[in-house]
Design a protein around this motif. Structure first.
Motif, PDB file in Angstrom:
ATOM      1  N   MET A 312       0.857  -1.179   0.000  1.00  0.00           N
ATOM      2  CA  MET A 312       0.000   0.000   0.000  1.00  0.00           C
ATOM      3  C   MET A 312       0.900   1.238   0.000  1.00  0.00           C
ATOM      4  O   MET A 312       1.813   1.337   0.811  1.00  0.00           O
ATOM      5  CB  MET A 312      -0.815  -0.085   1.290  1.00  0.00           C
ATOM      6  N   ASN A 315       2.264   2.440  -5.374  1.00  0.00           N
ATOM      7  CA  ASN A 315       1.864   2.923  -6.692  1.00  0.00           C
ATOM      8  C   ASN A 315       1.389   4.376  -6.611  1.00  0.00           C
ATOM      9  O   ASN A 315       0.396   4.678  -5.950  1.00  0.00           O
ATOM     10  CB  ASN A 315       0.733   2.030  -7.218  1.00  0.00           C
ATOM     11  N   ASP A 317      -0.182   6.169  -8.584  1.00  0.00           N
ATOM     12  CA  ASP A 317      -1.536   6.428  -9.073  1.00  0.00           C
ATOM     13  C   ASP A 317      -2.586   6.185  -7.983  1.00  0.00           C
ATOM     14  O   ASP A 317      -3.671   6.756  -8.023  1.00  0.00           O
ATOM     15  CB  ASP A 317      -1.831   5.574 -10.308  1.00  0.00           C
ATOM     16  N   ASP A 318      -2.238   5.349  -7.014  1.00  0.00           N
ATOM     17  CA  ASP A 318      -3.190   5.094  -5.928  1.00  0.00           C
ATOM     18  C   ASP A 318      -3.446   6.342  -5.084  1.00  0.00           C
ATOM     19  O   ASP A 318      -4.504   6.496  -4.497  1.00  0.00           O
ATOM     20  CB  ASP A 318      -2.662   3.997  -4.982  1.00  0.00           C
ATOM     21  N   TYR A 319      -2.452   7.212  -5.020  1.00  0.00           N
ATOM     22  CA  TYR A 319      -2.607   8.402  -4.181  1.00  0.00           C
ATOM     23  C   TYR A 319      -3.724   9.297  -4.709  1.00  0.00           C
ATOM     24  O   TYR A 319      -4.426   9.938  -3.943  1.00  0.00           O
ATOM     25  CB  TYR A 319      -1.301   9.201  -4.096  1.00  0.00           C
ATOM     26  N   GLU A 321      -6.398   8.273  -6.252  1.00  0.00           N
ATOM     27  CA  GLU A 321      -7.675   7.676  -5.888  1.00  0.00           C
ATOM     28  C   GLU A 321      -7.942   7.815  -4.385  1.00  0.00           C
ATOM     29  O   GLU A 321      -9.062   8.040  -3.965  1.00  0.00           O
ATOM     30  CB  GLU A 321      -7.669   6.203  -6.302  1.00  0.00           C
ATOM     31  N   MET A 322      -6.885   7.692  -3.604  1.00  0.00           N
ATOM     32  CA  MET A 322      -7.069   7.846  -2.152  1.00  0.00           C
ATOM     33  C   MET A 322      -7.447   9.289  -1.812  1.00  0.00           C
ATOM     34  O   MET A 322      -7.912   9.564  -0.721  1.00  0.00           O
ATOM     35  CB  MET A 322      -5.788   7.459  -1.410  1.00  0.00           C
TER      36      MET A 322
END
Ligand code: GLU
Length: 561
Positions: A312, A315, A317-319, A321-322
């Motif tokens: 976690m 990536n 790109d996850d930031y 979305e988070m």
């Protein structure tokens, strides 16, 4: 051996010389001290948090010194390449403030193109350049071909590698490898002619001349003075398809492109002897190196582990979305990179991180520890200092993508939404309710009819009739036009009338003689109006919600009690 003849046999089609190429890639004219840095990812997937590190350092050093920062795509391993990864990488890095002056860019159609005079910036397009330098090394007896016959290739493929590794005697293995290497160096021009006539594929290997028992002094800009062994391995420069290995491409590209500082992960440190040898052989000036430690995380047992691809937070790109704002991630990276960043930031709270004088000497030599809690802390602070309008725009943009229904609510009531976001903003101690854009809905959803529900229940230790009486009395006396003091005086009057202390001091001095305090009375009203025990200032909430809705919610609670 006639090395020139050997070189001409291998590469008859190459007529250009290194000098011709040098002339096409003139030295950069930059002010004294200007640093030329690059980010050189392989397009094999998403941008890893660990990749944001070296790229941020490279960007800062170049731009802080009036130099150039460029992007080179290292796509020499076609098997590992992921389609669209290079394009995605450019977009993601731009989100996090990593802007390139030169190199691979996205054109108006979103395709990779070149910008600058030192291209192509995709290694797969630089094949002829590498071959010119390989030919030169062969012609000087510093590199040689190594042919593989079809039979040898078949044999290699049929070996069961796993079994082989399990049963290896490493000492014997090293000796046999060395013997193999020396045997490879033994060939004649006639052998080469035969192989070429039979169309056998060949790789080009360096002819190592280092003594592994001797060590060289080396200064890494992060790790300091270290010593490394000399290179004694005839490693491959060009693969049989003419594509370079990382080592060879690194030397040729960074030389021609004028890189002054190589900033890369510490996993490359063991390869440094190879690179030193290559720069030497090629007559190139060795750039300065910084090997950056890997990012660590704590596992469930509190042990340090490498932040791996699947973890976690790995990536980038996850930031998005988070719901993290890029500014927060960038600032967090700065706190990890430079130990004095936070102190500077405290003294210069309004300045962007790009004003911070980034200093290599303040970098951590061992691995930095990745920690969401710290990131959240940084993020809360950043958002708390933004204007309400700014936060509104950002929450709206995020919601359009990840929560379109909430985006509709925000757009349907922009003024109300901005007033909500303005609560507790400005001043020395702004409220810190939002860590990410994702937090906005849970925080402010109760203002909108669509999301209003009573989440918290009244604590059991209170008498229901007291709660009901509070709400009834409040609804009877509530006047939207009251100022905050008048409003609160009315709440206090309700407290007194029901046997609750309106004066907190009196309550604390003798709690047993009251049913509770004015804080409890406020809570009764708060739960009815916001659905929660905790909310921003209740008077302000009512001012934003308006008279009718406030009374509706109070009356609806009364009827439920
Ligand atoms: N392509 C290499 C990597 O992704 C680049 C290392 C370097 O910066 O030299 O690890």
């Amino acid at each position: 051996m006639d090395y020139q003849l050997l070189a001409d046999l291998l590469y008859p089609e190459i007529t250009e010389t290194p000098e011709d190429i040098e002339a096409r890639y003139p030295r950069r004219e930059l002010p004294e001290g200007a640093q030329v840095t690059r980010f050189a990812p392989s397009p094999t997937g998403f941008v890893h948090f660990g990749g944001l590190f070296p790229s941020t350092v490279a960007e800062r050093l170049a731009h802080q010194s009036g130099g150039v920062f460029y992007l080179r795509i290292e796509d020499t391993d076609a098997k590992r390449e992921v389609e669209g990864a290079a394009e995605g990488l450019i977009k993601t890095l731009a989100t996090y403030g990593v802007h390139f002056d030169e190199g691979a860019i996205l054109d108006e159609n979103g395709k990779i193109a070149d910008k600058g005079n030192y291209g192509p910036y995709k290694q797969s397009q630089r094949g002829p350049l590498y071959r010119v330098f390989a030919k030169k090394l062969v012609s000087e007896g510093k590199a040689y071909p190594c042919f593989t016959t079809e039979e040898e290739l078949d044999e290699l493929q049929s070996v069961n590698k796993k079994e082989e590794i399990k049963n290896t005697d490493w000492q014997a293995e090293a000796e046999s490898r060395r013997a193999e290497m020396l045997a490879r160096r033994n060939f004649t021009i006639e052998d080469v002619k035969e192989h070429l006539a039979a169309n056998h594929p060949f790789v080009i290997r360096i002819l190592a001349n280092g003594d592994p028992d001797k060590r060289m002094k080396f200064t890494d800009l992060v790790k300091g003075a270290i010593d490394v062994p000399e290179n004694d391995e005839d490693f491959v420069l060009l693969k049989s398809d003419g594509i370079p290995t990382y080592h060879f491409a690194h030397a040729v590209d960074d030389h021609l492109m004028g890189t002054t500082h190589i900033i890369r992960g510490e996993e490359w440190l063991p390869s440094l002897p190879k690179h030193i040898q290559l720069f030497n052989y090629l007559g190139f000036k060795l750039p300065k190196y910084m090997h950056i430690s890997q990012i660590m995380r704590l596992d469930e047992n509190g042990n340090k582990k490498k932040l791996s691809k699947r973890d976690m937070g790995a990536n980038m790109d996850d930031y998005t979305e988070m719901g993290y704002c890029p500014e927060a991630v960038c600032e967090y990276v700065m706190t990890l990179l430079n130990s004095n960043y936070e102190e500077w930031h405290m003294q210069n709270p309004d300045k962007p991180y790009t004003d911070f004088p980034f200093n290599i000497k303040k970098m951590s030599v061992s691995g930095c520890l990745f920690d969401f809690e710290k990131l959240n802390d940084v993020s809360k602070n950043i958002i708390s200092r933004m204007s309400a309008d700014d936060v509104y725009e950002k929450v709206l943009n995020w919601s359009k993508k990840f929560d379109p229904e909430f985006a509709c609510e925000l757009e349907g009531a922009p003024e109300m939404s901005k007033s909500i976001l303005a609560i507790g903003r400005g001043g020395k101690k702004p409220r810190k309710d939002l860590t990410t854009w994702r937090d906005a809905k849970p925080y402010m959803g109760f203002f909108y009819d669509k999301y209003f529900t009573v989440i918290d229940e009244y604590p059991e230790n209170f008498d229901k009739s007291d709660i009901k009486n509070t709400l009834v009395k409040f609804s009877e006396t509530y006047d939207y036009a009251d100022d905050m003091n008048t409003w609160f005086d009315k709440v206090k009057a309700i407290a007194d009338s029901l046997g609750f202390a309106s004066d907190m001091k009196a309550y604390k001095a003798d709690p047993a003689s009251f049913k509770g305090s004015v804080a409890d009375i406020s809570m009764f009203i708060r739960v009815a109006v916001t659905g929660k025990m905790n909310s921003p200032d209740l008077y302000t909430v009512m001012q934003i919600i308006g008279k009718d809705k406030t009374l509706d919610r109070i009356n609806s609670m009364i009827s439920k009690l």
